[in-house]
Design an enzyme around this catalytic site. Structure first.
Site, PDB file in Angstrom:
ATOM      1  N   GLU A   1       0.833  -1.224   0.000  1.00  0.00           N
ATOM      2  CA  GLU A   1       0.000   0.000   0.000  1.00  0.00           C
ATOM      3  C   GLU A   1       0.859   1.262   0.000  1.00  0.00           C
ATOM      4  OE1 GLU A   1      -3.257   0.091   2.757  1.00  0.00           O
ATOM      5  OE2 GLU A   1      -4.086  -1.792   2.002  1.00  0.00           O
TER       6      GLU A   1
HETATM    7  C1  FAD Z   1       2.904  -9.287   0.210  1.00  0.00           C
HETATM    8  C2  FAD Z   1       2.445  -8.272  -0.760  1.00  0.00           C
HETATM    9  C3  FAD Z   1       1.096  -8.061  -0.950  1.00  0.00           C
HETATM   10  C4  FAD Z   1       0.656  -7.155  -1.906  1.00  0.00           C
HETATM   11  N1  FAD Z   1      -0.689  -7.071  -2.206  1.00  0.00           N
HETATM   12  C5  FAD Z   1      -1.059  -6.365  -3.311  1.00  0.00           C
HETATM   13  C6  FAD Z   1      -2.405  -6.427  -3.804  1.00  0.00           C
HETATM   14  O1  FAD Z   1      -3.266  -7.090  -3.224  1.00  0.00           O
HETATM   15  N2  FAD Z   1      -2.710  -5.758  -4.924  1.00  0.00           N
HETATM   16  C7  FAD Z   1      -1.783  -5.016  -5.601  1.00  0.00           C
HETATM   17  O2  FAD Z   1      -2.116  -4.455  -6.624  1.00  0.00           O
HETATM   18  N3  FAD Z   1      -0.518  -4.917  -5.159  1.00  0.00           N
HETATM   19  C8  FAD Z   1      -0.125  -5.577  -4.042  1.00  0.00           C
HETATM   20  N4  FAD Z   1       1.168  -5.514  -3.600  1.00  0.00           N
HETATM   21  C9  FAD Z   1       2.098  -4.632  -4.275  1.00  0.00           C
HETATM   22  C10 FAD Z   1       2.650  -3.550  -3.393  1.00  0.00           C
HETATM   23  O3  FAD Z   1       1.698  -2.563  -3.131  1.00  0.00           O
HETATM   24  C11 FAD Z   1       3.908  -3.063  -4.090  1.00  0.00           C
HETATM   25  O4  FAD Z   1       4.846  -4.078  -3.823  1.00  0.00           O
HETATM   26  C12 FAD Z   1       4.462  -1.829  -3.618  1.00  0.00           C
HETATM   27  O5  FAD Z   1       3.718  -0.805  -4.121  1.00  0.00           O
HETATM   28  C13 FAD Z   1       5.927  -1.632  -4.018  1.00  0.00           C
HETATM   29  O6  FAD Z   1       6.242  -2.026  -5.310  1.00  0.00           O
HETATM   30  P1  FAD Z   1       7.556  -2.907  -5.588  1.00  0.00           P
HETATM   31  O7  FAD Z   1       7.583  -4.012  -4.606  1.00  0.00           O
HETATM   32  O8  FAD Z   1       7.601  -3.249  -7.006  1.00  0.00           O
HETATM   33  O9  FAD Z   1       8.780  -1.943  -5.224  1.00  0.00           O
HETATM   34  P2  FAD Z   1       9.431  -0.821  -6.133  1.00  0.00           P
HETATM   35  O10 FAD Z   1       8.378   0.046  -6.708  1.00  0.00           O
HETATM   36  O11 FAD Z   1      10.402  -1.439  -7.063  1.00  0.00           O
HETATM   37  O12 FAD Z   1      10.189   0.051  -5.042  1.00  0.00           O
HETATM   38  C14 FAD Z   1      11.477  -0.322  -4.541  1.00  0.00           C
HETATM   39  C15 FAD Z   1      11.904   0.726  -3.518  1.00  0.00           C
HETATM   40  O13 FAD Z   1      12.022   1.999  -4.143  1.00  0.00           O
HETATM   41  C16 FAD Z   1      11.319   2.979  -3.367  1.00  0.00           C
HETATM   42  N5  FAD Z   1      10.810   4.005  -4.269  1.00  0.00           N
HETATM   43  C17 FAD Z   1      10.103   3.854  -5.403  1.00  0.00           C
HETATM   44  N6  FAD Z   1       9.823   5.062  -5.936  1.00  0.00           N
HETATM   45  C18 FAD Z   1      10.373   5.982  -5.115  1.00  0.00           C
HETATM   46  C19 FAD Z   1      10.439   7.413  -5.101  1.00  0.00           C
HETATM   47  N7  FAD Z   1       9.886   8.139  -6.052  1.00  0.00           N
HETATM   48  N8  FAD Z   1      11.099   7.996  -4.103  1.00  0.00           N
HETATM   49  C20 FAD Z   1      11.682   7.282  -3.132  1.00  0.00           C
HETATM   50  N9  FAD Z   1      11.653   5.954  -3.090  1.00  0.00           N
HETATM   51  C21 FAD Z   1      11.010   5.317  -4.055  1.00  0.00           C
HETATM   52  C22 FAD Z   1      10.214   2.205  -2.682  1.00  0.00           C
HETATM   53  O14 FAD Z   1       9.820   2.877  -1.501  1.00  0.00           O
HETATM   54  C23 FAD Z   1      10.911   0.882  -2.374  1.00  0.00           C
HETATM   55  O15 FAD Z   1      11.607   1.019  -1.171  1.00  0.00           O
HETATM   56  C24 FAD Z   1       1.604  -6.395  -2.619  1.00  0.00           C
HETATM   57  C25 FAD Z   1       2.966  -6.572  -2.380  1.00  0.00           C
HETATM   58  C26 FAD Z   1       3.393  -7.499  -1.475  1.00  0.00           C
HETATM   59  C27 FAD Z   1       4.862  -7.684  -1.287  1.00  0.00           C
END
Ligand code: FAD
Length: 810
Positions: free
Chosen positions: A496
């Site tokens: 989230e």
């Molecule tokens: C267990 C689990 C359950 C989930 N459930 C759902 C679900 O039900 N439905 C759904 O749609 N999604 C779901 N998600 C997705 C979740 O919301 C995303 O994983 C999350 O938004 C982060 O995306 P990412 O893991 O690809 O990380 P990335 O986007 O690759 O981010 C990597 C890092 O970079 C940082 N970052 C990215 N952009 C910036 C910025 N502009 N400035 C500073 N830092 C930044 C982030 O904070 C993070 O620390 C789930 C994820 C997990 C792991």
């Protein structure tokens, strides 16, 4: 002349401090200048100078033409560029007390007048009935280690008792609980099982249920909502793609509008292609809430080709859908996995809200997120920390080393106090934030604050608890009540809106624009294509903004010079100083925001570390305010004061740290130094919570009392059956009760016995006839509990091998 000048300076300061209007400011100066003329201090040149400044400012047409118009043109050039998704995210939701804190002059009476959220009789009965019963059914080790899922009977119990329908309205058969009640349910569940809390939390947060109620067509609502209530449909919401995580607006998944056959008829619909991952409940979902980018290349529904992000409900039984595989999130095996769709064709009326909502998906999502983010993850984190606080307090009192309960050691008191102080604050924040939702708010900035800070505090509390438990926390098994929380803490931090992004971009980025009294109006005016209206609006916002900025500089400098000691406080007790300091830092935030925006312009968006520290400032103001409100709402119990002192002083110290770091790293060093003189003329004087406060908090956690019970209120603490937390509570009470008996025994025998093998000590005491049978029973019972508390699980080596390897010849 000197007196006149002092009067002029005081008047300027007073007018700015009290945020007087431009006309009041001007008229007051006219009066002062007239007195100056009468006293022969002010001459013609001064009047001329005054007129050159005051007249253009006060004559609308002149001011607009010669000041506001050129500034509007400049503003349009330097205004930060915003994508449609960014704009929709900023527009989403409402502001509440966060806006007061942002604007530099919080009204504490208003804070305390917000009603304290309360449970209805029905909600209370649900918590005392089905929730209590469910907690008693849970064996978290069985769930997390043995079957990697909830057992069938728990799934059925959840469906039968409408756990997935807490947000669904009664007219569809749902429970229609308040946000506060949902929070209480999740807090209780998370204490016994994170898998359970996540499974219940997700469908009640952002997902098909919420989206359908808010935006669905009547047919969609009538069909799906009753089915969701009964558990005939298991929903999930699929937004995240391999290429689009945090940057969710960049999803590559598509829906192309075209004609095709659906259930034997040719209809207008969408051909969908998607590749999603991390989707909670996806492996078992019967209906997918799918987000994709809708395109209309053949102009079948209008002129626009790229309609944008759209949300639709897709039955998972359709051809072309792959579903069922699972991810394995950090040993917290709630149902979560990928899903793909290849050329899945569905009619246009599968769009949530029908064709009219084509392209409106992002707005729908961010609006729902404004609410959901303040409920699910903050509540799960809070419940986890409350349970951890009680358990760790009990363990610290029961576990002895060096002939002392470890909780009496100063080194242990420090992390214990952090857990206790934060547990109090976190419960205060969930209560206040869900209370805001129940008052009709969709508090987007507050929800980002609550999500970030409560999940971070949960992570640090569980690390502290693990350290305090030593090997007991590390050896996993049915009796380890910490390790799964420790393993799973990063999940809440990541989902989230991952926390680094939330802190760096969202809290302040959205806060600055939404909470500021003028910035949003200035941005809107700059985008207005009606030139006259744009100029009028911009002129109004600009001069309001200038007055606001001057006022915040006056207020900040005055509060610094007087150490904010003259500020009014709603209470004249131990909390008085906290209100004064929070008002002062609120004025600092308002001043620093304006100066940062002016100095950095559009660059502020890229200066994430500046934005993050300003966000910290706003966040800790909110967290401390919630803590003070809780203390008052609960009747100002003096025994709870150490929690309040720890939590507010920690927040104040962190505010000071955030400002200090901000000024040290301010891109314009000269400006940074000047601001430091205004804000910290006597240096940084606030300290972290004292050792004495920490000692008091640690003591409360280790001793049953009303204050300790209030800290753990609502958690599953029943002492019957196998409830680990209940057994810990019982053993804590038994140990405390038996200590005087044990001391009496040692004195009577004139021996300094070690505080273990209490059953043997009981035998000794009985045979020497220095204790009664009931005292001996107490010692025996306490020893049994003590042995259980300090024990850890061990296994037959074969038990630890996964099923597949067991059958392998190797
Ligand atoms: C267990 C689990 C359950 C989930 N459930 C759902 C679900 O039900 N439905 C759904 O749609 N999604 C779901 N998600 C997705 C979740 O919301 C995303 O994983 C999350 O938004 C982060 O995306 P990412 O893991 O690809 O990380 P990335 O986007 O690759 O981010 C990597 C890092 O970079 C940082 N970052 C990215 N952009 C910036 C910025 N502009 N400035 C500073 N830092 C930044 C982030 O904070 C993070 O620390 C789930 C994820 C997990 C792991």
């Amino acid at each position: 002349m000197i007196i006149w000048f002092i009067a002029a300076i005081s008047l300027t300061w007073f007018m700015s401090y009290s945020r007087a209007s431009l006309s009041t400011f001007t008229l007051s100066f006219v009066a002062l200048m007239a007195i100056g003329s009468f006293l022969n201090i002010i001459g013609f040149v001064s009047w001329l100078l005054f007129a050159v400044i005051a007249l253009p400012l006060n004559i609308d047409s002149v001011r607009k033409q010669f000041i506001s118009l050129p500034l509007l043109a400049l503003f349009k050039k330097i205004m930060p560029q915003m994508s449609k998704t960014e704009q929709e995210a900023i527009d989403a939701g409402t502001t509440w007390f966060d806006a007061d804190l942002f604007r530099g002059n919080p009204d504490w009476k208003k804070l305390h007048n917000y009603p304290q959220p309360r449970l209805s009789n029905e909600e209370k009965a649900f918590l005392d009935g089905p929730v209590e019963q469910l907690c008693g059914m849970v064996n978290d080790w069985h769930i997390t280690h043995e079957i990697a899922d909830l057992p069938v009977e728990i799934w059925q119990f959840l469906k039968d008792n409408k756990f997935f329908a807490m947000i669904i309205k009664k007219q569809y058969g749902g429970l229609e609980f308040s946000a506060y009640a949902q929070s209480r349910v999740l807090q209780k569940l998370t204490g016994v099982s994170s898998v359970l809390a996540s499974t219940v939390g997700v469908p009640n947060s952002l997902g098909p249920g919420e989206l359908l109620q808010e935006y669905g067509t009547k047919e969609q609502q009538d069909y799906y909502l009753p089915r969701l209530v009964k558990g005939d449909e298991i929903p999930c919401f699929a937004l995240t793609s391999p290429e689009a995580g945090s940057d969710a607006g960049a999803i590559p998944d598509t829906g192309i509008i075209c004609h095709d056959n659906f259930e034997g008829k040719k209809v207008l619909g969408m051909r969908l292609n998607w590749d999603k991952r991390y989707i909670t409940l996806a492996p078992i979902a019967t209906v997918l809430g799918l987000a994709f980018k809708l395109q209309d290349p053949d102009h079948l529904i209008g002129d626009i080709e790229e309609l944008g992000i759209t949300c639709a409900l897709i039955p998972t039984s359709l051809d072309g859908i792959t579903i069922g595989r699972r991810h394995f999130p950090l040993n917290i095996p709630f149902q979560n996995g990928p899903t793909q769709g290849k050329d899945v064709f569905v009619p246009l009326d599968f769009i949530i809200g029908g064709q009219a909502m084509a392209g409106q998906g992002w707005r729908m999502l961010v609006e729902c997120l404004s609410v959901g983010r303040a409920v699910t993850l903050p509540s799960n984190s809070t419940g986890g920390v409350k349970a951890t606080a009680l358990a760790t307090g009990a363990y610290s009192r029961i576990r002895r080393q060096f002939k002392l309960p470890i909780g009496k050691m100063e080194g242990i008191e420090e992390p214990l106090a952090r857990i206790g102080g934060n547990a109090y604050l976190m419960d205060a924040v969930t209560t206040m934030s869900t209370g805001a939702i129940d008052l009709g708010e969709k508090p987007s900035v507050i929800s980002a604050i609550a999500k970030y800070h409560l999940t971070e505090k949960m992570r640090s509390a569980i690390i502290d608890a693990m350290d305090i438990h030593g090997g007991k926390g590390i050896c996993m098994g049915p009796n380890n009540y910490l390790a799964r929380g420790y393993q799973g803490a990063p999940i809440a931090v990541t989902v989230e809106g991952a926390n680094i992004l939330t802190r760096s971009l969202i809290i302040y980025g959205q806060g600055a624009i939404r909470c500021h009294p003028y910035v949003l109006a200035e941005l809107k005016a700059a985008k207005n294509t009606d030139n006259e209206e744009a100029l009028n609006d911009f002129d109004h916002a600009l001069f309001g903004h200038i007055g606001f900025s001057i006022s915040n500089i006056s207020r900040s400098s005055w509060f610094s010079v007087t150490a904010s000691r003259l500020l009014a406080s709603p209470f004249n007790d131990e909390t008085k100083r906290y209100y004064q300091l929070l008002s002062r830092f609120s004025a600092n935030l308002a001043m620093l925001s304006d100066i940062a925006m002016l100095a950095l312009g559009a660059d502020l968006k890229r200066k994430e570390r500046i934005s993050a520290r300003l966000g910290d400032l706003l966040s800790y103001l909110y967290l401390a305010s919630a803590t003070l409100k809780r203390y008052n709402d609960e009747g100002r119990h003096i025994e709870d004061l150490p929690f309040v002192q720890w939590a507010v002083e920690d927040s104040l110290f962190k505010i000071q740290h955030a400002i200090n770091e901000l000024l040290y790293n301010f891109p314009n060093k000269w400006l940074g130094r000047t601001l430091r003189v205004i804000i910290f003329p006597f240096g940084t004087t606030l300290k972290e919570p004292s050792d004495e406060t920490a000692h008091k908090v640690a003591r409360i956690l280790q001793t049953p009392s009303a204050a300790r019970s209030r800290l753990g209120q609502g958690q599953y603490l029943t002492k019957d059956g196998d409830n680990i937390f209940g057994k810990l509570e019982q053993t804590l009470e038994d140990i405390i009760h038996c200590e005087p008996v044990f001391e009496k025994l040692c004195r009577a025998l004139d021996q300094n016995l070690p505080f273990y093998q209490l059953d043997k000590a009981a035998e000794l005491g009985l045979s020497a006839q220095v204790i009664t049978q009931s005292e001996a029973d107490l010692l025996i019972k306490a020893e049994k509990g003590r042995q259980w508390v300090i024990s850890v699980d061990d296994f037959d080596p074969k038990e630890l091998v996964s099923a597949q390897s067991k059958s392998s010849p190797l």
